[in-house]
Design a protein around this motif. Structure first.
Motif, short mmCIF file in Angstrom:
data_model
loop_
_atom_site.label_atom_id
_atom_site.label_comp_id
_atom_site.label_asym_id
_atom_site.label_seq_id
_atom_site.Cartn_x
_atom_site.Cartn_y
_atom_site.Cartn_z
N ILE B 93 0.90 -1.23 -0.02
CA ILE B 93 0.05 0.00 0.10
C ILE B 93 0.73 1.18 0.08
N ALA B 94 1.85 1.03 0.79
CA ALA B 94 3.01 2.36 0.95
C ALA B 94 3.52 2.73 -0.48
N ALA B 95 3.72 1.47 -1.25
CA ALA B 95 4.33 1.77 -2.40
C ALA B 95 3.38 2.27 -3.49
N GLU B 96 2.06 1.93 -3.29
CA GLU B 96 1.14 2.48 -4.22
C GLU B 96 0.89 3.86 -3.82
N ILE B 97 1.04 4.34 -2.62
CA ILE B 97 0.88 5.75 -2.13
C ILE B 97 1.88 6.62 -2.91
N ARG B 98 3.00 5.95 -2.86
CA ARG B 98 4.04 6.50 -3.36
C ARG B 98 3.92 6.92 -4.99
N ASP B 99 3.63 5.78 -5.52
CA ASP B 99 3.33 6.03 -6.85
C ASP B 99 2.47 7.08 -7.25
N ALA B 100 1.33 6.91 -6.35
CA ALA B 100 0.08 8.20 -6.43
C ALA B 100 0.70 9.46 -6.46
N GLU B 101 1.51 9.70 -5.51
CA GLU B 101 2.07 10.81 -5.16
C GLU B 101 3.22 11.10 -6.31
N GLU B 102 3.74 10.45 -7.00
CA GLU B 102 4.56 10.74 -8.03
C GLU B 102 3.58 11.27 -9.24
N ASP B 103 2.71 10.48 -9.30
CA ASP B 103 1.75 10.98 -10.28
C ASP B 103 1.12 12.32 -10.40
N VAL B 104 0.90 12.58 -9.03
CA VAL B 104 0.35 13.92 -8.68
C VAL B 104 1.53 15.05 -9.06
N ALA B 105 2.83 14.73 -8.73
CA ALA B 105 3.90 15.50 -9.03
C ALA B 105 4.14 15.49 -10.68
N ASP B 106 3.89 14.66 -11.14
CA ASP B 106 4.27 14.44 -12.54
C ASP B 106 2.97 15.19 -13.53
N ALA B 107 1.87 15.19 -13.02
CA ALA B 107 0.50 15.69 -13.62
C ALA B 107 1.04 16.82 -14.57
N LYS B 108 0.68 16.79 -15.80
CA LYS B 108 0.76 18.11 -16.48
C LYS B 108 -0.23 18.80 -16.59
N THR B 109 -1.32 18.45 -16.93
CA THR B 109 -2.76 19.13 -17.21
C THR B 109 -3.50 19.35 -15.67
N PRO B 110 -4.08 20.31 -15.72
CA PRO B 110 -4.73 20.38 -14.39
C PRO B 110 -5.86 19.17 -14.10
N ASP B 111 -6.44 18.72 -15.38
CA ASP B 111 -7.30 17.59 -15.14
C ASP B 111 -6.71 16.46 -14.46
N ALA B 112 -5.54 15.86 -15.23
CA ALA B 112 -4.74 14.97 -14.84
C ALA B 112 -4.53 14.90 -13.27
N ARG B 113 -4.06 16.46 -12.90
CA ARG B 113 -3.67 16.53 -11.56
C ARG B 113 -4.92 16.29 -10.51
N THR B 114 -6.14 16.75 -11.06
CA THR B 114 -7.20 16.34 -10.12
C THR B 114 -7.46 14.88 -10.00
N ARG B 115 -7.37 14.24 -11.14
CA ARG B 115 -7.53 12.85 -10.99
C ARG B 115 -6.66 12.14 -10.18
N ALA B 116 -5.34 12.43 -10.19
CA ALA B 116 -4.24 11.78 -9.59
C ALA B 116 -4.42 12.06 -8.08
N GLU B 117 -4.92 13.14 -7.85
CA GLU B 117 -5.17 13.71 -6.41
C GLU B 117 -6.17 12.84 -5.75
N GLN B 118 -7.24 12.64 -6.61
CA GLN B 118 -8.29 11.60 -6.14
C GLN B 118 -8.05 10.53 -5.80
N LYS B 119 -7.21 9.84 -6.75
CA LYS B 119 -6.53 8.59 -6.50
C LYS B 119 -5.87 8.45 -5.24
N LEU B 120 -4.69 9.39 -4.86
CA LEU B 120 -3.91 9.35 -3.68
C LEU B 120 -4.82 9.39 -2.77
N ALA B 121 -5.95 10.33 -2.74
CA ALA B 121 -6.82 10.47 -1.59
C ALA B 121 -7.62 8.95 -0.97
N GLN B 122 -8.05 8.40 -2.19
CA GLN B 122 -8.53 7.08 -1.99
C GLN B 122 -7.74 6.23 -1.28
#
Lengths: 290, 133
Positions: B93-122
């Motif tokens: 789970i910790a690894a999944e969360i780390r991945d998700a955090e990276e996705d948030v950091a990498d997100a280029k469009t605002p849309d992608a960022r919201t989606r990544a943040e949602q995933k992280l919160a979940q």
């Protein structure tokens, strides 16, 4: 006429080669079984996904608000080719078959005046395409060092493709890989993944579905995943095809080496016999002369 | 109690295929339970725990990135990741969360960022739920 010593050396060297090809064939056979199992295991997911998408898309096709991934950009100017090959050679015509198909496709597109971009998956494809179309390769993905092919690899490729799509870098994306028919038959295949072609299944079983959230939202969420699944399937088929091709190539090589050993041994024995006969004649005629 | 067919499929394999009494699922718009003869229904899922009840037994399975298809033939859940909670290691789970955090950091469009943040919160929700259990 090679000397006896030369012949002996050659036989030894061919024997060593045969041992190697034999070993490679056996390794490929074992890996093939595993690859086939993996491809088999992935099938339920892909078929279910196709079913659900078919149901969903039946309603969305042709509608104005159909997701962009399905409707496309409305142009076909820029083509992205994802060419999946193996990491290693020595597998018969496997890599060159895929590359040849891709190259024909590229040349046709270029002749029509379209623009071509390439993503290669696997080292061999990149090596082969670099010569003619090096400038068109925008990304190389290598699979070396991966123990097992899992879904995250496919998801990674899908993400790259979608990023390019969202930033309008291409209009049509086609996937090149080899379909696994049997150990001796692998069929190089081109499959269009963007815009996504859905086989619309007419039978929803007459049931009216409830969707949560909306139909379009689900479709938008599913399409990227369906693309990832297609890439994943392609990679698995490719892996099985590669091992199959290597197995039959190495089987051939082993047999050829066997033939060669037979031929060389025959030649070796004949020259040995000839030499003995010659020596005998020399001795006898020497004795008679006395 | 009537049972129905439940299948859990991940890209790598068919994880589960059994007759069950009830399945509780984490839908995007809220959790829901499925019993036999549920009306046809299709929903995407949050990252979370699927609880499968057969008789008095409950199996809990962690799923990520999936959707549920309730049809007259039964319930099918397709998930990118599906791991039984019993086999789930905390560092996964910790690894999944780390991945998700990276996705948030990498997100280029605002849309992608919201989606990544949602995933992280979940994922964080799941992690805390698991710790509590």
């Amino acid at each position: 006429m090679p000397s006896l010593k030369d012949l002996k050396n050659r036989i030894a060297s061919v024997k060593a080669t045969q041992k190697i090809t034999k070993a490679m064939q056996m390794v490929a056979a074992a890996k093939l079984r595993r690859a086939q199992e993996a491809a088999e295991a992935a099938r339920p997911f892909a078929t279910r996904m196709a079913d659900v998408l078919g149901n969903l898309a039946a309603g969305a096709v042709g509608r104005d608000d159909a997701p962009r991934l399905m409707a496309g950009t409305g142009r076909t100017q820029v083509h992205l080719l994802v060419v999946c090959t193996a990491e290693r050679g020595l597998c018969g015509g496997f890599n060159s078959q895929i590359v040849r198909l891709a190259r024909e496709h590229i040349n046709r597109l270029l002749a029509e005046g379209k623009e071509v971009k390439i993503i290669t998956v696997g080292k061999k494809g990149a090596d082969a395409l670099r010569r003619d179309h090096g400038g068109r390769i925008i990304e190389r993905i290598e699979l070396r060092g991966l123990k097992t092919l899992d879904f995250s690899v496919a998801a990674g490729i899908q993400q790259k493709v979608l990023e390019l799509f969202e930033t309008n870098q291409f209009d049509v994306c086609t996937l090149f890989y080899s379909r696994f028919r049997s150990v001796i038959a692998q069929i190089p295949t081109a499959k269009q993944i963007v815009p996504f072609e859905v086989e619309t299944a007419a039978s929803t079983g007459g049931a009216l579905y409830d969707y949560e959230p909306g139909e379009t939202e689900i479709l938008e969420e599913l399409l990227p995943r369906a693309i990832a699944v297609q890439i994943f399937t392609a990679l698995l088929e490719n892996a099985a095809s590669e091992q199959g091709a290597r197995m039959s190539a190495m089987d051939n090589a082993t047999r050829n080496a066997g033939d060669m050993i037979n031929k060389l041994s025959l030649q070796y024995n004949r020259s040995r016999q000839a030499m003995i006969t010659k020596e005998l004649i020399e001795i006898i005629s020497g004795a008679e002369a006395l | 109690m009537a049972t129905f067919k439940f299948e859990l499929v991940s890209p790598e394999r068919l994880v589960l295929s059994t007759e069950v009494d009830q399945v509780d699922l984490p839908g995007v718009d809220g959790d829901f339970g499925v019993l036999a003869n549920h009306s046809p229904f299709l929903s995407t899922l949050r990252a979370g725990i699927v609880a499968v009840r057969t008789g008095s037994e409950t199996t809990r399975i962690f799923v990520r990135g999936g959707f549920a298809d309730v049809s007259p033939a039964g319930l099918t859940v397709l998930a990118e990741t599906a791991i039984p909670v019993a086999e789930l290691k905390p560092d996964q789970i910790a690894a999944e969360i780390r991945d998700a955090e990276e996705d948030v950091a990498d997100a280029k469009t605002p849309d992608a960022r919201t989606r990544a943040e949602q995933k992280l919160a979940q994922l964080r929700d799941v992690a805390s739920a698991l710790q509590a259990a």
